[in-house]
Design a protein around this motif. Sequence first.
Motif, PDB file in Angstrom:
ATOM      1  N   ASP A   1       0.837  -1.212   0.000  1.00  0.00           N
ATOM      2  CA  ASP A   1       0.000   0.000   0.000  1.00  0.00           C
ATOM      3  C   ASP A   1       0.871   1.262   0.000  1.00  0.00           C
ATOM      4  O   ASP A   1       0.643   2.191  -0.782  1.00  0.00           O
ATOM      5  CB  ASP A   1      -0.952   0.012   1.202  1.00  0.00           C
ATOM      6  CG  ASP A   1      -0.260  -0.366   2.512  1.00  0.00           C
ATOM      7  OD1 ASP A   1      -0.004  -1.557   2.709  1.00  0.00           O
ATOM      8  OD2 ASP A   1       0.050   0.537   3.307  1.00  0.00           O
ATOM      9  N   GLY A   2       1.885   1.273   0.857  1.00  0.00           N
ATOM     10  CA  GLY A   2       2.719   2.471   0.958  1.00  0.00           C
ATOM     11  C   GLY A   2       3.449   2.782  -0.336  1.00  0.00           C
ATOM     12  O   GLY A   2       3.493   3.936  -0.784  1.00  0.00           O
TER      13      GLY A   2
ATOM     14  N   VAL B   1      -0.678  -5.242  -2.180  1.00  0.00           N
ATOM     15  CA  VAL B   1      -0.958  -5.853  -0.878  1.00  0.00           C
ATOM     16  C   VAL B   1      -1.199  -4.732   0.138  1.00  0.00           C
ATOM     17  O   VAL B   1      -0.261  -4.069   0.583  1.00  0.00           O
ATOM     18  CB  VAL B   1       0.206  -6.764  -0.427  1.00  0.00           C
ATOM     19  CG1 VAL B   1      -0.115  -7.379   0.933  1.00  0.00           C
ATOM     20  CG2 VAL B   1       0.450  -7.861  -1.455  1.00  0.00           C
TER      21      VAL B   1
ATOM     22  N   ASN C   1      -1.754  -4.103   3.505  1.00  0.00           N
ATOM     23  CA  ASN C   1      -1.703  -4.697   4.847  1.00  0.00           C
ATOM     24  C   ASN C   1      -1.847  -3.623   5.911  1.00  0.00           C
ATOM     25  O   ASN C   1      -1.468  -3.818   7.062  1.00  0.00           O
ATOM     26  CB  ASN C   1      -0.415  -5.513   5.028  1.00  0.00           C
ATOM     27  CG  ASN C   1       0.829  -4.658   4.895  1.00  0.00           C
ATOM     28  OD1 ASN C   1       0.756  -3.432   4.761  1.00  0.00           O
ATOM     29  ND2 ASN C   1       1.986  -5.294   4.939  1.00  0.00           N
TER      30      ASN C   1
ATOM     31  N   TRP D   1      -0.375  -0.985   6.743  1.00  0.00           N
ATOM     32  CA  TRP D   1       0.759  -0.222   7.261  1.00  0.00           C
ATOM     33  C   TRP D   1       1.949  -0.241   6.299  1.00  0.00           C
ATOM     34  O   TRP D   1       2.188  -1.252   5.616  1.00  0.00           O
ATOM     35  CB  TRP D   1       1.221  -0.792   8.619  1.00  0.00           C
ATOM     36  CG  TRP D   1       0.204  -0.554   9.691  1.00  0.00           C
ATOM     37  CD1 TRP D   1      -0.798  -1.408  10.065  1.00  0.00           C
ATOM     38  CD2 TRP D   1       0.043   0.632  10.478  1.00  0.00           C
ATOM     39  NE1 TRP D   1      -1.561  -0.829  11.045  1.00  0.00           N
ATOM     40  CE2 TRP D   1      -1.076   0.425  11.328  1.00  0.00           C
ATOM     41  CE3 TRP D   1       0.726   1.850  10.556  1.00  0.00           C
ATOM     42  CZ2 TRP D   1      -1.522   1.387  12.234  1.00  0.00           C
ATOM     43  CZ3 TRP D   1       0.291   2.804  11.466  1.00  0.00           C
ATOM     44  CH2 TRP D   1      -0.823   2.570  12.296  1.00  0.00           C
ATOM     45  N   ALA D   2       2.668   0.860   6.270  1.00  0.00           N
ATOM     46  CA  ALA D   2       3.960   0.952   5.593  1.00  0.00           C
ATOM     47  C   ALA D   2       4.956   1.358   6.690  1.00  0.00           C
ATOM     48  O   ALA D   2       5.065   2.536   7.019  1.00  0.00           O
ATOM     49  CB  ALA D   2       3.922   1.990   4.484  1.00  0.00           C
TER      50      ALA D   2
HETATM   51 MG   LIG Z   1       1.945  -2.083   3.702  1.00  0.00          MG
END
Ligand SMILES: [Mg+2]
Length: 414
Positions: A214-215, A241, A243, A245-246
């Motif tokens: 995502d980040g 993906v 998830n 958080w980055a």
């Molecule tokens: Mg992530």
Amino acid sequence: MIQNKPLRLYVPEPSGRPGHETDFSYLHLSPAGEVRRPPVDASPADTSDLAYGLVRVLDDDGRAVGPWAPQMDPQLLRTGLRAMMKTRAYDARMVIAQRQKKISFYMQCLGEEAIATAHALALQPGDMCFPTYRQQGLLLAREDVSMVEMICQLMSNERDPLKGRQLPVMYSYKRAGFFTISGNLATQFIQAVGWGMASAIKGDTKIASAWIGDGATAEADFHTALTFAHVYRAPVILNVVNNQWAISTFQAIAGGEASTFAARGVGCGIASLRVDGNDFLAVYAASRWAAERARSNLGPTLIEWITYRAGAHSTSDDPSRYRPADDWQHFPLGDPVARLKQHLVDLGAWSEAEHEATKKELEAQVSAALKEAERYGSLADGHMATAVSMFDDVYKDMPAHLRRQRDELLGMKS
Ligand SMILES: [Mg+2]
Ligand SMILES: Cc1ncc(C[n+]2csc(CCOP(=O)(O)OP(=O)(O)O)c2C)c(N)n1
């Protein structure tokens, strides 16, 4: 006189912090079985609703429901469960090995095991994945590469096929369809699209599968890749993906709050799906759908996998500093291993006893592989590739100036 208000920016905040439970309502979940399954030749615009909904197969009781439920032999599902359990056992042991100073660094994929393992089973031999550091499940599911060889890479020891030139976890296995992991995030996307385009230019039948977090979608490479993939209808699967958080940065900072990452695809003219990444059956079904599109010259598919990074970002991270320590327990999409296990037990194709025995067997397999890899050296004993090996594998014919430098180094050592 017009009185304009001062301008200000909006800065997204996560809905949970240490000591303050996360409100996961921001995820916008669809009930299992609710989202429709369009034909594989659907136009990209006709997938708009799928980019905002959530493809799910397994319901809360572990039943496979709805149009995306794949026809999978229970034996293949057992293979999938085993691959997820193996990935989890491998990760857990390698985190300990890092704490024991046998390896310098590690990244686990706890909670995300379904995505890489089910995807691996949906591809064909010869297809090329361009993974990030969180898709070790691709290798562990396919079993083309031995665990011992993988651990030698983590240990940067004498049998490390990459001779200590890559950070641990940054594997490279051309023979297993696993492209060299690039530490520079998002490069996977442009590389995969280029590889897929080359496959089509050659008239080959192999497709590419690209991976990003995502980040990392905030990188320009992500958007460049989408444009090329769309324009030339490259035979590629574009996996995002999400998830949540980055490292310590919440996914909203990369733009996941008022829209979805899947919606980026539709905006670029790419068929797009938003899928429950903790649902092994949904991952398999969506991956098959996307692979068939790519293989039939129907163009790329972007898939946003909704999941949760249950562990720390890496062995250098402490997530309790920025999110509730028990966040994963409250994540509404649960644990992918527990969900597939429940489904198989209900089918009569698995049992508690088999689960426990398999867990023990896999832990023993990982421990034995670690022990064997340690025989070829580890960080702790300094058995690693010699400095002079840095001249190997770079040029087919070594240029004269490098030959001179190599000889100089050899001379210094003698
Ligand atoms: Mg992530
Ligand atoms: C171009 C680039 N920028 C920054 C980094 C440092 N970095 C490594 S991992 C990471 C977080 C990536 O998060 P995400 O894309 O969500 O993937 P995840 O780790 O969650 O799987 C960052 C910022 C990097 N490796 N490459």
